[in-house]
Design a protein around this motif. Structure first.
Motif, PDB file in Angstrom:
ATOM      1  N   GLU A 266      -2.749  -2.511  -3.390  1.00 14.88           N
ATOM      2  CA  GLU A 266      -1.741  -2.722  -2.687  1.00 14.88           C
ATOM      3  C   GLU A 266      -2.235  -2.135  -1.655  1.00 14.88           C
TER       4      GLU A 266
ATOM      5  N   GLU B 286      -0.103  -2.624   3.164  1.00 16.93           N
ATOM      6  CA  GLU B 286       0.306  -3.692   3.344  1.00 16.93           C
ATOM      7  C   GLU B 286      -0.430  -3.818   5.154  1.00 16.93           C
ATOM      8  N   GLU B 287      -0.716  -4.173   5.806  1.00 22.79           N
ATOM      9  CA  GLU B 287      -1.768  -5.246   6.929  1.00 22.79           C
ATOM     10  C   GLU B 287      -0.371  -4.389   8.260  1.00 22.79           C
TER      11      GLU B 287
ATOM     12  N   ARG C 191      -0.506  -7.329   1.913  1.00 21.54           N
ATOM     13  CA  ARG C 191       0.235  -8.334   2.040  1.00 21.54           C
ATOM     14  C   ARG C 191       0.469  -8.032   3.405  1.00 21.54           C
ATOM     15  N   THR C 192       0.151  -9.400   4.336  1.00 16.72           N
ATOM     16  CA  THR C 192       0.277  -9.918   5.464  1.00 16.72           C
ATOM     17  C   THR C 192       1.284  -9.836   6.666  1.00 16.72           C
ATOM     18  N   ARG C 193       0.669  -9.490   7.551  1.00 19.16           N
ATOM     19  CA  ARG C 193       2.246  -9.589   8.954  1.00 19.16           C
ATOM     20  C   ARG C 193       3.212 -10.335   8.325  1.00 19.16           C
ATOM     21  N   LEU C 194       2.494 -11.821   7.960  1.00 23.14           N
ATOM     22  CA  LEU C 194       2.992 -13.449   7.717  1.00 23.14           C
ATOM     23  C   LEU C 194       4.373 -12.882   6.076  1.00 23.14           C
ATOM     24  N   GLY C 195       4.258 -12.058   5.477  1.00 23.05           N
ATOM     25  CA  GLY C 195       4.502 -11.948   4.480  1.00 23.05           C
ATOM     26  C   GLY C 195       3.666 -12.518   2.734  1.00 23.05           C
ATOM     27  N   THR C 196       2.746 -12.877   3.234  1.00 23.46           N
ATOM     28  CA  THR C 196       1.943 -13.627   2.679  1.00 23.46           C
ATOM     29  C   THR C 196       1.071 -12.931   1.934  1.00 23.46           C
ATOM     30  N   ARG C 197       0.477 -12.989   0.516  1.00 18.96           N
ATOM     31  CA  ARG C 197      -0.784 -11.832  -0.076  1.00 18.96           C
ATOM     32  C   ARG C 197      -1.982 -12.486  -0.188  1.00 18.96           C
ATOM     33  N   ARG C 198      -2.867 -11.757   0.658  1.00 17.97           N
ATOM     34  CA  ARG C 198      -4.430 -12.312   0.557  1.00 17.97           C
ATOM     35  C   ARG C 198      -5.251 -11.484  -0.466  1.00 17.97           C
TER      36      ARG C 198
END
Ligand code: MG
Length: 353
Positions: A254, A256-257, A332-339
């Motif tokens: 995992e 974190e961007e 976990r992107t800066r927008l809080g989404t997961r990709r």
């Protein structure tokens, strides 16, 4: 008839009948080439470990051994040239096995017509980089090919190093709970090469991060940090390193961007060029997987060295069942989404190193 069906669906030995540029890009096709051509031919425990250096034992000593070819185009770029790369890249692959570099060799393939001044400049860069790393260049070879049969100059370096007692740095040691540290901002090498290749002028010129990493690695090990694995983020960038680690260690990672450092110059260039900085090559950055209990100390040690002053904790290996599937990387992107952060299918930037 049921026997007509083979549900294992064998993939053809080579989806491509000829080599294409992305086979050298460090992404999915490079991996396919390794899996289907090289590893089956040469399979042995040292190679199968899929490390940046092979780990060997000889007369009680633990050695690291590696080789790398350099075909960067153009050969000179902001922050270095093919000679700087040929020394730092191989020194770094030794360091990624926890080894202290002992000696290098270099093989030159030169094209008829290459300017002697350029060869001298590349050799001077190699001398300077080798001195800075404290490693002698002890053997070499030169071949010359006809005009038009090579692109000026290709350099191959090999290196041997010695692994200090107690160090055990290899992909198989990456385990759930491990913390991933990145030694600095990403993408500078790729953007620096691209800027001269395509004659792009960015507002803030980007210099390659090309540099040796042996010192901070030695400091981590000497400082007693439980280092499980190290990998330099070269072709394919930090995203590729995380994917290789997830697959080779069979774990889920995992990341974190927002914690992955990207300089303003690289971010702006990537925006213009439509590139993702997480996939752009570095030549002086590594990801370190360390025991969670040692992560804060490892960060302090890295930040104490100029080359890894910008180190950051960027992620962790998920506990079984808590993260994505084994072999995958979730961002976990800066927008809080997961990709899913996947291996690159094509090649973002050919001939970057
Ligand atoms: Mg490497």
């Amino acid at each position: 008839m049921a026997t007509d069906f083979d549900l294992s669906c064998p993939v053809p030995l080579a989806a491509h009948e000829r080599i294409v540029l992305p086979h050298g890009g460090g992404g999915r096709l490079t991996r396919e080439l390794l899996d289907k051509v090289f590893v089956p031919a040469f399979a042995n425990p040292a190679l199968d470990a899929r490390h940046d250096s092979a780990l060997l034992e000889a007369g009680g000593a633990r050695l690291a051994f590696t080789t790398d070819a350099y075909v960067v185009h153009p050969r000179r770029f902001p922050g270095g040239d093919i000679g700087t790369l040929a020394v730092c890249g191989t020194v770094n692959d030794l360091a990624m096995a926890g080894a202290r570099p002992l000696a290098l060799s270099a093989a030159f393939v030169l094209e008829e017509g290459l300017a002697m001044d350029e060869l001298r400049a590349v050799v001077a860069s190699m001398r300077d980089a080798a001195r800075a790393c404290g490693v002698p260049l002890v053997a070499g070879d030169t071949k010359v090919v006809d005009r038009g049969k090579a692109d000026g100059m290709f350099v191959t370096t090999s290196g041997v190093g010695i692994v200090p007692p107690g160090a055990d740095v290899r992909p198989a040691r990456v385990a759930p709970g491990d913390v991933a540290l990145l030694s600095g901002d990403v993408g500078r090498h790729g953007i620096a090469v691209l800027s001269v290749r395509d004659g792009l002028a960015f507002d803030s010129p980007v210099e390659s991060d090309c540099a040796p990493l042996a010192e901070p690695v030695a400091a981590l090990l000497a400082g007693g940090v439980e280092v499980h694995c190290l990998r330099d983020a070269t072709r394919g960038g930090v995203a590729t390193v995380l994917n290789e680690m997830a697959r080779d260690a069979g774990v889920a990672i995992e990341a974190e961007e927002a914690t992955i450092p990207v300089s303003g110059g690289v971010a702006a260039a990537c925006e213009i060029l439509g590139l993702d900085p997480l996939y752009v090559a570095c030549e002086g950055r590594m990801v370190a997987f360390v025991a969670a209990a040692d992560a804060a100390r490892a960060l302090d040690i890295l930040r104490g060295h100029e080359v890894s002053r910008g180190a950051a904790i960027i992620g962790a290996v998920a506990e079984p069942g808590a993260g994505g599937a084994c072999g995958t990387v979730a961002l976990r992107t800066r927008l809080g989404t997961r990709r899913l952060l996947d291996l690159l299918s094509g090649e973002q930037l050919p001939r970057i190193c």
